[in-house]
Design an enzyme around this catalytic site. Structure first.
Site, short mmCIF file in Angstrom:
data_model
loop_
_atom_site.label_atom_id
_atom_site.label_comp_id
_atom_site.label_asym_id
_atom_site.label_seq_id
_atom_site.Cartn_x
_atom_site.Cartn_y
_atom_site.Cartn_z
N GLY A 42 25.05 -17.12 -10.51
CA GLY A 42 23.76 -16.87 -11.16
C GLY A 42 22.58 -17.09 -10.23
N ASN A 53 18.71 -22.57 -20.96
CA ASN A 53 19.87 -23.42 -20.72
C ASN A 53 19.69 -24.84 -21.26
OD1 ASN A 53 18.01 -22.95 -18.41
ND2 ASN A 53 19.01 -24.77 -17.61
N GLN A 76 23.05 -17.79 -19.50
CA GLN A 76 23.50 -18.49 -20.72
C GLN A 76 23.89 -17.52 -21.83
OE1 GLN A 76 24.05 -21.76 -21.33
NE2 GLN A 76 23.48 -22.37 -19.26
N SER A 104 26.79 -15.25 -14.66
CA SER A 104 27.63 -16.11 -13.84
C SER A 104 28.95 -16.40 -14.55
CB SER A 104 26.88 -17.42 -13.58
OG SER A 104 27.69 -18.30 -12.83
N HIS A 154 31.14 -18.96 -14.41
CA HIS A 154 31.56 -20.29 -14.87
C HIS A 154 30.87 -20.75 -16.15
CE1 HIS A 154 28.28 -23.10 -13.45
NE2 HIS A 154 27.96 -22.02 -12.76
N THR A 212 33.83 -9.31 2.24
CA THR A 212 35.06 -9.04 1.52
C THR A 212 34.97 -9.62 0.12
OG1 THR A 212 36.28 -9.07 3.58
CG2 THR A 212 37.57 -9.39 1.57
N CYS A 260 20.49 -30.16 -13.18
CA CYS A 260 19.77 -30.24 -11.91
C CYS A 260 18.72 -31.34 -11.95
CB CYS A 260 19.07 -28.93 -11.61
SG CYS A 260 20.00 -27.50 -12.10
#
Ligand SMILES: *Cc1c(COP(=O)(O)O)cnc(C)c1O
Length: 395
Positions: A73, A153, A181, A201, A203, A239, A327
């Site tokens: 993200g 979030n 989110q 994202s 995860h 790659t 964070c």
């Protein structure tokens, strides 16, 4: 015996589903070829990447050619903002965002300001919703881009994305949304919502970490993020992270097919928790919009206590939560999101975010509520602020 963990921090990251891991595994071992190679052995890897791209494109109601895989993200957010401001500098240097964005957006905006861009940070109301009139008034002839997150979030508030998209289109301004989110949790249609760029994202939706994508609408002139080989239609060389992409595709497929049922289940449990906490704990408030919020998000502020102390004591009971965004935990600054919705510093400090998953049970929530009640009472009994308040209250 291993301690039972009640994981209520799904906005920070999620468990990679076993089906996702299973889908990924062959791409580490048997099917390790490089998708760019010409022999048949590598062809299956190329196909796997194509399939994942198609699943994700379908989820957004767009075509696979508009999906660009990234490393997450933050990378997608950085790319969208920096590249759009660079590509359209002939038009101007002005960008509009909101005060409650993730740091991947806000810190990118700070960087852009240091490099000649002008940024307007929109206010939000007490529920965390941006003001569409303020947005319209902020648009200038030099405005290149509006970037407003799909859902927050920390407090879970969902923005009026379709209306923002309509305004962006009407004024001929690009529209990016950080949907990290929202993707997999809420239905998204980039055509109907006039979204030009969208970040997501893996995860955050039970996929692996370190994989994301940026949707870029056909025709946008964004520069390449990474120069090198021809991967991702020459816009992001390197790659491909084949196992990650396969896992993300699988996670997206599972999230989309179960979206409705999951949203219903999580919303019910969330509302049960919100109802009980507000009824059973004194001096508490719910942060974020009551209904326009992510199905799995609850965010409370408990007066007279420190969110960090609450977190540590919940951790001792096996409960994983967050006192804001991951964070900002560990630093003493109250969350910029909670300040933006108008909370005084001391109230913002007493905040707790609980984010559920489809694995969360009513027993988990009942246990958590009991622990919160006990811990909050205990922390308050040690708080001089609370003692003061009670004395004044009694007088
Ligand atoms: C988690 C998150 C990000 C960052 O995503 P990563 O994949 O961890 O880099 C960006 N925006 C929002 C809203 C998020 O919740």
């Amino acid at each position: 015996m291993e301690k039972k963990i009640i994981y209520l921090d799904n906005a920070a990251t999620t468990r990679t589903k076993p089906e996702v891991v299973e889908a990924m595994l062959p791409y580490f071992t048997e099917k390790f070829g490089n998708p760019s190679s010409v022999y048949e052995f590598a062809g299956q890897n190329k196909n796997a990447v194509t399939e994942a791209r198609e699943v994700i494109a379908k989820a957004l109601h767009t075509s696979a050619a508009d999906i660009y895989f990234t490393a997450g993200g933050s990378e997608s957010d950085n790319w969208a903002l920096k590249a759009a401001m660079e590509a359209y500098q002939e038009k101007g240097n002005h960008l509009i965002t909101s005060k409650i964005e993730h740091h991947a957006i806000l810190h990118t905006c700070e960087y852009l300001e240091q490099h000649g861009c002008e940024v307007t940070y929109l206010d939000v109301d007490e529920n965390g919703v941006v003001d569409l009139e303020q947005l319209k008034n902020a648009i200038r002839p030099t405005t290149v881009l509006i970037s407003v997150m799909y859902a927050n979030n920390e407090i879970g508030t969902v923005q009026p994305i379709k209306e923002i998209g309509r305004i962006a289109k009407e004024y001929g301004v690009l529209f990016h949304t950080d949907a990290v989110q929202a993707f997999g949790q809420l239905p998204i249609d980039v055509e109907e919502e006039n979204i030009d760029m969208l970040s997501a994202s893996g995860h955050k939706l039970n996929g692996p970490k370190g994989i994301g994508f940026l949707y870029i609408k056909k025709g946008l002139k964004l520069r390449s993020l990474i120069h090198g080989g021809a991967q991702e239609r020459k816009r992001r060389a390197g790659t491909e992270n084949v196992p990650g992409i396969v896992g993300f595709g699988k996670a997206a497929e599972l999230a989309v097919s179960s979206m409705e049922a999951r949203a219903k289940q999580e919303t019910e449990l969330r509302d049960y928790m919100i109802g009980r906490v507000l009824a059973e704990v004194p001096y508490v408030r719910l942060n974020g919009h009551r209904t326009k919020r992510l199905p799995n998000n609850a965010n409370f502020s408990f007066q007279f206590i420190e969110g960090e102390s609450l977190l540590i004591m919940l951790d001792m009971k096996g409960i994983c939560a967050s006192s804001g965004s991951a964070c900002t935990s560990g630093s003493l600054d109250p969350s910029h999101v909670l300040l933006a919705i108008g909370l005084p510093h001391e109230v913002a400090h007493g905040s707790l975010r609980l984010t559920l998953s489809d694995e969360t049970t009513k027993e988990d929530i009942d246990y958590t509520i009991e622990q919160i009640k006990e811990i909050v009472a205990k922390l308050r009994s040690m708080s001089p602020l609370y003692e003061d308040f009670m004395k004044r209250g009694i007088k």
